[in-house]
Design an enzyme around this catalytic site. Structure first.
Site, PDB file in Angstrom:
ATOM      1  N   ASP A 205      27.402   0.133  -0.532  1.00  0.00           N
ATOM      2  CA  ASP A 205      26.682  -0.260  -1.736  1.00  0.00           C
ATOM      3  C   ASP A 205      27.052   0.656  -2.912  1.00  0.00           C
ATOM      4  OD1 ASP A 205      24.273  -1.857  -2.786  1.00  0.00           O
ATOM      5  OD2 ASP A 205      23.667   0.198  -3.232  1.00  0.00           O
ATOM      6  N   GLU A 268      31.371  -2.067  -2.623  1.00  0.00           N
ATOM      7  CA  GLU A 268      30.880  -2.860  -3.751  1.00  0.00           C
ATOM      8  C   GLU A 268      31.120  -2.111  -5.053  1.00  0.00           C
ATOM      9  OE1 GLU A 268      26.839  -4.574  -5.756  1.00  0.00           O
ATOM     10  OE2 GLU A 268      27.097  -2.492  -5.145  1.00  0.00           O
TER      11      GLU A 268
END
Ligand code: NOJ
Ligand code: CA
Length: 537
Positions: A205, A268
């Site tokens: 993330d 990401e």
């Protein structure tokens, strides 16, 4: 460019299915999806033809950001189940030949994580420098001008110790200090914990935010900002993200991952393609791939999409592996962005491009965004910055399994509203319908998996005779495919290219032309995509 198809790893040959656990399947009737629910549906993911499932976070969390605020990295939130439930999910995945990827959230924790509770308790606590603390600016106020993605300053004052702490997202999500080697050690231990439990990798993330400018310089204004965009875009994240010092950390994560067979690290980062290259590693390997979100951001027209694919292909140095994504839990659904008819064309594009496709749950049946009434809004972004369409609840609606109550997702009222169209649009109906979107996605996944030219071959752009049509070939040693995609609502005729080229339709997005001999000109119906096997003869 082509890597020999037989030299490819599973994650290059295969496809990844993204599950948002709160919304996939509720097994215990509390209206929230859970691990036993997902376990019961893994067979579906396999039947569809996916090779791995990526789970958005399942860790204990106060759910300020629905799991992206982690309070314990090595546990399971009771709303999702237990570690035993997780082990059962892993066993079922192994039985089916599916791999599991976890969401790994290294940039921040929950404010309720014991590390942060300790860190904020005193300036002298051993965990103090696990987070980013700064004195107020000389005249008072936040230490610099950095903005939080979810609105407002990215600094919050903590009266207990008289300093500000940094949070790239909510104030309930304090950023970890990756310049502190203790943080890195602890977070690599987290990776090890899940790898030992059998997962095959991580989606990392907010990877580009891990390290910030050591001098905390102000970010410059963004001259391209337009009213209506998230206020966060008023500045460029020059000093708060995408710092080169984070690359050695990625290399060390990779070093750890490489000790486990068949492991993959995906990151990401919403960055321009040219910047993403660094995340593959410079000198030493980094991520297996950073996500490529260009199809989510691009205008949906054949020329724009054709040129972005061509550019990405051209810019990716040999050996770096591409990937493509049409949707995720942070973006409006593809069928809402471009309409259900074009969503079929998009599925053909996604599953015939070179590079790993990552599919967002429900897109395979053409799920659309579900409007959420103001009094049922759950997403903190929408609550903080209302009215700009930033809220992510609409793309997180419960999976539409069947025409029964709550779409077969739960026996109770779900945490977010179920789509009004679930009686017509659901897995059960589409499984029986040989021309459904689900049948199309399943067929494309099977064809892709069976053909080296599609999962590993070259991508060759073909000049298009019409602005609505995108053409390209996929080629390997002994096979050649032509993909013709009509991005428009009118029929189009196209010449086939090289003289003497002939072949047959492998699949049409409308699923009614398989086997049809290919003649020139080729007629594309409105909103139709064709995958053709071609040869010379
Ligand atoms: C990106 C995640 O995909 C998103 O859902 C989350 O809110 C932020 N990172 C913060 O973790
Ligand atoms: Ca549940």
């Amino acid at each position: 460019m082509m890597t020999r198809p037989d030299a490819l790893q599973w994650w290059q040959r295969g496809s990844i299915y993204h599950v948002y656990p709160r919304s996939f399947q509720d097994a215990n009737g509390d209206g929230i999806g859970d691990l036993p629910g997902i376990t019961g549906r893994l067979e579906y993911c396999r039947w569809l033809g996916c090779d791995a499932v990526w789970l958005s976070p399942i860790y204990p969390s106060p759910m300020a950001d629905f799991g992206y605020d982690v309070a314990d990295h090595t546990g399971v939130d009771p709303r999702f189940g237990t570690l035993d439930d997780f082990d059962r999910l892993m066993a079922e995945a192994r039985r089916l030949g599916l791999r599991i990827l976890m969401d790994y959230v290294p940039n921040h924790t929950s404010e309720q994580h014991p590390w942060f509770v300790a860190s904020r308790s005193s300036r002298h606590d051993p965990h103090r420098h696990w987070y980013v603390w700064r004195d107020p600016a000389p005249g008072g106020g936040p230490p610099n001008n950095w903005l939080s993605v979810f609105g407002g300053s990215s600094w919050t004052f903590d009266p207990t110790t008289g300093q500000y702490y940094l949070h790239s997202y909510l104030k309930e999500q304090p950023d970890l200090n990756w310049r502190n080697p203790e943080v890195e050690r602890a977070m690599l231990d987290v990776m090890r914990f899940w790898l030992e439990r059998g997962v095959h990798g991580f989606r990392i993330d907010s990877v580009s935010r891990l390290v910030k400018d050591a001098e905390f310089r102000d970010n410059p204004p963004n001259p391209d900002y337009r009213p209506g965009q998230a206020p966060y875009h008023q500045q460029r994240a020059t000093y708060s993200a995408d710092r080169p010092d984070l690359l050695p950390i990625l290399a060390r994560m990779r070093q750890l991952a490489d000790r486990y067979a068949d492991t993959v690290l995906l990151g990401e980062a919403y960055l321009p393609a040219a910047r993403l290259r660094a995340y593959y590693g410079e000198g030493r390997p980094g991520l297996h791939f950073p996500f490529n979100f260009q199809l989510i951001r691009s205008p949906w027209d054949a020329a724009a999409v054709g040129s972005l694919v061509e550019q990405y292909e051209a810019e990716l140095p040999a050996g770096l592996w591409p990937n493509w994504v049409l949707g995720n839990h942070d973006n409006h659904r593809v069928a809402t962005r471009i309409g259900r008819r074009q969503a079929r064309v998009a599925a053909m594009l996604l599953l015939t491009l070179r590079g790993t496709p990552v599919l967002y749950y429900g897109d395979e049946i053409g799920m659309v965004d579900v409007a959420v009434p103001a009094d049922r809004v759950r997403d903190p972004w929408e609550k903080n910055v209302p009215g700009l369409g930033l809220g992510r609840d609409p793309e997180r609606s419960p999976m539409q399994w069947d025409a029964g109550p709550h779409a077969g997702f739960s026996t109770a009222a779900p945490w977010l509203p179920v789509a009004g169209d679930h009686r017509q649009v659901n897995v059960a109906l589409q499984r029986e319908d040989p021309r459904s979107m689900l049948s199309l996605v399943r067929a494309l996944l099977a064809i892709r998996a069976a053909h080296p030219a599609l999962f590993g071959g070259r991508y060759v752009p073909v000049p298009s005779p019409h602005p609505d049509v995108m053409l390209y070939r996929r080629e390997a040693e002994n096979e050649r495919f032509l993909v013709a995609l009509n991005f428009g609502g009118a029929p189009r005729e196209i010449g086939l290219g090289s003289p003497g080229e002939r072949g047959s339709v492998v699949v049409s997005t409308l699923l009614d032309r398989a086997g049809e001999p290919v003649e020139t000109p080729l007629c594309l119906r409105p909103d139709e995509g064709l995958l053709l096997a071609v040869g010379s003869g």
